[in-house]
Design an enzyme around this catalytic site. Structure first.
Site, short mmCIF file in Angstrom:
data_model
loop_
_atom_site.label_atom_id
_atom_site.label_comp_id
_atom_site.label_asym_id
_atom_site.label_seq_id
_atom_site.Cartn_x
_atom_site.Cartn_y
_atom_site.Cartn_z
N GLU A 158 0.81 -1.21 0.00
CA GLU A 158 0.00 0.00 0.00
C GLU A 158 0.85 1.26 0.00
OE1 GLU A 158 -3.12 0.14 -0.55
OE2 GLU A 158 -3.43 -2.01 -0.50
N HIS B 192 -5.76 -5.75 -10.50
CA HIS B 192 -5.12 -6.70 -9.59
C HIS B 192 -4.81 -8.02 -10.27
CE1 HIS B 192 -7.23 -3.87 -6.87
NE2 HIS B 192 -6.15 -4.02 -6.14
#
Length: 674
Positions: A334, A423
């Site tokens: 992240e 993703h």
């Protein structure tokens, strides 16, 4: 934070843009200041506007400047057209040592020629953006007129920012919506809040050190070493967040039911990620300016996710509020989004192939953070989110050795890759990186196939991660893809990075070629016909991982004389670090695995001192840590470091810091033998 929305965009990259650092170590480099580098780039841009695909209505603003140890420079620009901001109009101007123009990395496909008068009013765009928002709308911002050049053709568009809450009722949403200003059609949207795609069960890193602020009976979970990054408790709400305090500076007990335990994971993850980017890549924190990252834990009620919102990390507690989402590689993943969006102007477009590269960059660096930490409670691997058991069957979120094992991700590029969720399109780059670092076939890390039935030997994490970061830092644009009709693709840019770091047609360069081919990404780059000797061991970086070099014919190692700096440098008492520099010239190879650093420091209490060697590319090698109990005077020691992944030529620094008060001293001399 701004991102272009549509995939696409060819590019122009002129020949000779990537200049190998090894080849430029023949003479003392002319290192321009940042101001000089910008002046050279401005001049090059003015003289080569066709290379920038610039129309007479285009203007440019400097976004970032990089100066290499060789004297080469790379200046990123943003673009406006007739006064309007241009999505996907960013570019990088490259100048070689001495200031010669060396090319342009360009996100545009062609010069801009379009009307800037909208036929659809802003109010219509705002109503449409609000109507298309999934969740509860809180505010709709005033629309901005801009040029969207991120697709195959440029068009006038309105950008409208809609803020609110996602359909789950907890996740914040800051949606940027693009509406065609000529037709009113919705072009696309991206959410400013970036999520891990299913992250879960809390990872407990065991007993680890955490840097805090305070004394006596009042401590805060606030890191003074890393830009005052702090960790706070949202107490299962979505509003305020209270910084953790403690009376004895002993935090958590490893129990997920104890609030501080997840906070320790998050605080440690932020610190390790900060240290990784600084030590391995020379980047001063996520934002590049030394600031720390806030980490918010216990977000929402049974919230099964974690996200980066452009300024901070947020972690939910998972199913039943018993599995905090604080796994180490997820923290690194992240926060790597933060690096990407601060390095590349506008970040890598979060859709299509560039969105897959965005997610893969976070997977790659999240994994490298895990290797860097080498934490015994979370042993490094090439699995993403393997500890959280998000699916309830022990399966990780993603596999880098064979991305297709998750049932969704592409392990080989195809024309349909860009149409997948980012993703899953990330799988191509994840697979590439694994093959580059580890190689194909069976290993302790997995069993990796190739798409062309080739057999590959990896070059190790230390080299692979530097190649990827160099490509991101210097070459990627906002619309870089896997396969582009021009040269705006990851294959081309990682080859440029490998050439910069290890030389044209080096073993590392050829390994990059083979790894891309092995995931079905072909290119027009020249096939290398030589079989080079290894340019250095891949284990110099403080990562842990596979270290096998590609098979090659050994070559002799040129002798490089020692270099000494005998100029005294005063060391401030309990102050900032000081540097003493030596420059290695005429040494066209990598440093050795037994690089010698002979240090002579006069100081009345040597335990105050921490000493590092800083390579020309900014990589930091720790020679000595401060130990307050070491009361002996002076440092007269020869240290040995494995710097074999570094080009020998360039400016090396001895960095010394006095970490405690009262005793004083100076750097007397030091000698480097690479």
């Amino acid at each position: 934070m701004n991102r272009s929305l549509a995939a696409g965009g060819a590019a122009l990259l002129l020949a000779g843009l990537a200049v190998g650092t090894a080849a430029m170590a023949q003479a003392t480099p002319d290192i321009p200041s940042r101001a000089d580098a910008v002046a050279r780039a401005d001049s090059a841009l003015a003289g080569h506007r066709s290379a920038a695909l610039a129309s007479t209505a285009d203007t440019f603003s400097v976004y970032r400047t990089i100066v290499d140890p060789t004297g080469a420079s790379h200046v990123r620009y943003t673009r406006t057209h007739q006064g309007l901001r241009v999505y996907g109009g960013d570019l990088v101007v490259h100048n070689g040592p001495g200031g010669a123009f060396a090319g342009v990395s360009n996100a545009l496909a062609a010069p801009l020629t379009l009307s800037t008068t909208p036929t659809v009013p802003a109010a219509s765009a705002e109503r449409a953006a609000a109507a298309g928002f999934a969740g509860r709308v809180s505010t709709v911002g005033a629309s901005e007129l801009l040029v969207d050049a991120s697709g195959e053709r440029a068009r006038l568009a309105w950008e409208t920012v809609v803020r609110g809450t996602a359909p789950d009722g907890q996740t914040p949403s800051v949606s940027h919506v693009l509406t065609d200003a000529g037709t009113g059609a919705r072009i696309g949207a991206f959410d400013e809040i970036e999520h891990a795609a299913g992250t879960g069960k809390g990872v407990y890193v065991g007993t680890v050190p955490v840097d805090t602020t305070g004394s006596g009976s009042s401590y805060q979970l606030k890191d003074p070493v890393r830009g005052n990054g702090y960790t706070c408790d949202m107490a299962r709400g979505t509003g305020s967040c209270s910084t953790y305090t403690d009376a004895d500076n002993a935090w958590g007990d490893g129990n997920p039911g104890t609030s501080q335990s997840a906070a320790v994971d998050a605080h440690y993850g932020a610190a390790v990620t900060y240290d990784y980017f600084k030590s391995v890549h020379g980047r001063n924190g996520i934002f590049g300016d030394g600031r720390g990252v806030p980490s918010r834990v216990h977000y929402g009620n049974a919230y099964k996710n974690a996200f980066w919102d452009g300024s901070q990390m947020t972690y939910g507690d998972g199913a039943g509020n018993t599995h905090p989402f604080t796994e180490l590689d997820i923290s690194g993943h992240e926060m790597a989004h933060g690096v990407t969006e601060n390095v590349v102007s506008g970040g890598l477009t979060y859709s299509g192939e560039s969105g897959g590269l965005n997610e893969a960059t976070s997977d790659i660096f999240g994994t490298m953070v895990e290797f860097y930490a080498a934490n015994s409670s979370d042993t490094p691997d090439y699995l993403i989110g393997e500890k959280i058991d998000y699916f309830g069957n022990g399966r990780p979120l993603r596999y880098m050795d064979d991305p297709s094992k998750d049932g969704n991700s592409d392990k080989c590029w195809s024309t349909g890759t860009g149409g997948k969720d980012v993703h899953y399109s990330s799988g191509v780059a994840n697979h590439f990186f694994y093959l580059l670092a580890v190689g194909s076939g069976s290993s302790e890390w997995g069993n990796s196939p190739t798409c062309d039935s080739s057999t590959l030997t990896g070059i190790g994490n230390a080299k692979a991660e530097k190649i990827w970061f160099r490509a991101l830092d210097v070459y990627f644009t906002s619309t870089t893809k896997y396969v582009a009709s021009g040269t705006n693709d990851a294959r081309n840019y990682t080859l440029s990075a490998a050439k910069d770091l290890y030389g044209n047609c080096s073993a590392e360069y050829q390994a990059v070629q083979k790894a891309w081919k092995a995931v079905n990404v072909a290119g027009e780059d020249t096939t290398c016909t030589n079989t080079p000797g290894p340019t250095g061991s891949p284990t110099a970086s403080p990562t842990v991982g596979p270290t096998t070099s590609p098979t090659a014919t050994p070559t002799s190692t040129p002798s490089c004389p020692p270099v000494t700096n005998a100029t005294d440098v005063q060391i401030p008492d309990a102050g900032a670090a000081v540097d003493s520099t030596v420059t290695v010239t005429g040494c066209v190879r990598n440093a050795s695995a037994s690089t010698k650093v002979e240090v002579h420091v006069k100081h009345t209490w040597r335990g105050d001192l921490s000493i590092d060697l800083v390579a020309p590319d900014g990589t930091v090698y720790s020679l000595k840590k401060a130990e307050i109990t070491d009361s002996v005077a002076n440092v007269d020691t020869t240290y040995t470091v494995d710097a074999s992944s570094e080009a020998a030529g360039g400016a090396w620094k001895l960095r010394v810091r006095d970490n405690f008060g009262y005793d004083t001293g100076f750097v007397d001399s030091w000698t480097l033998t690479v």
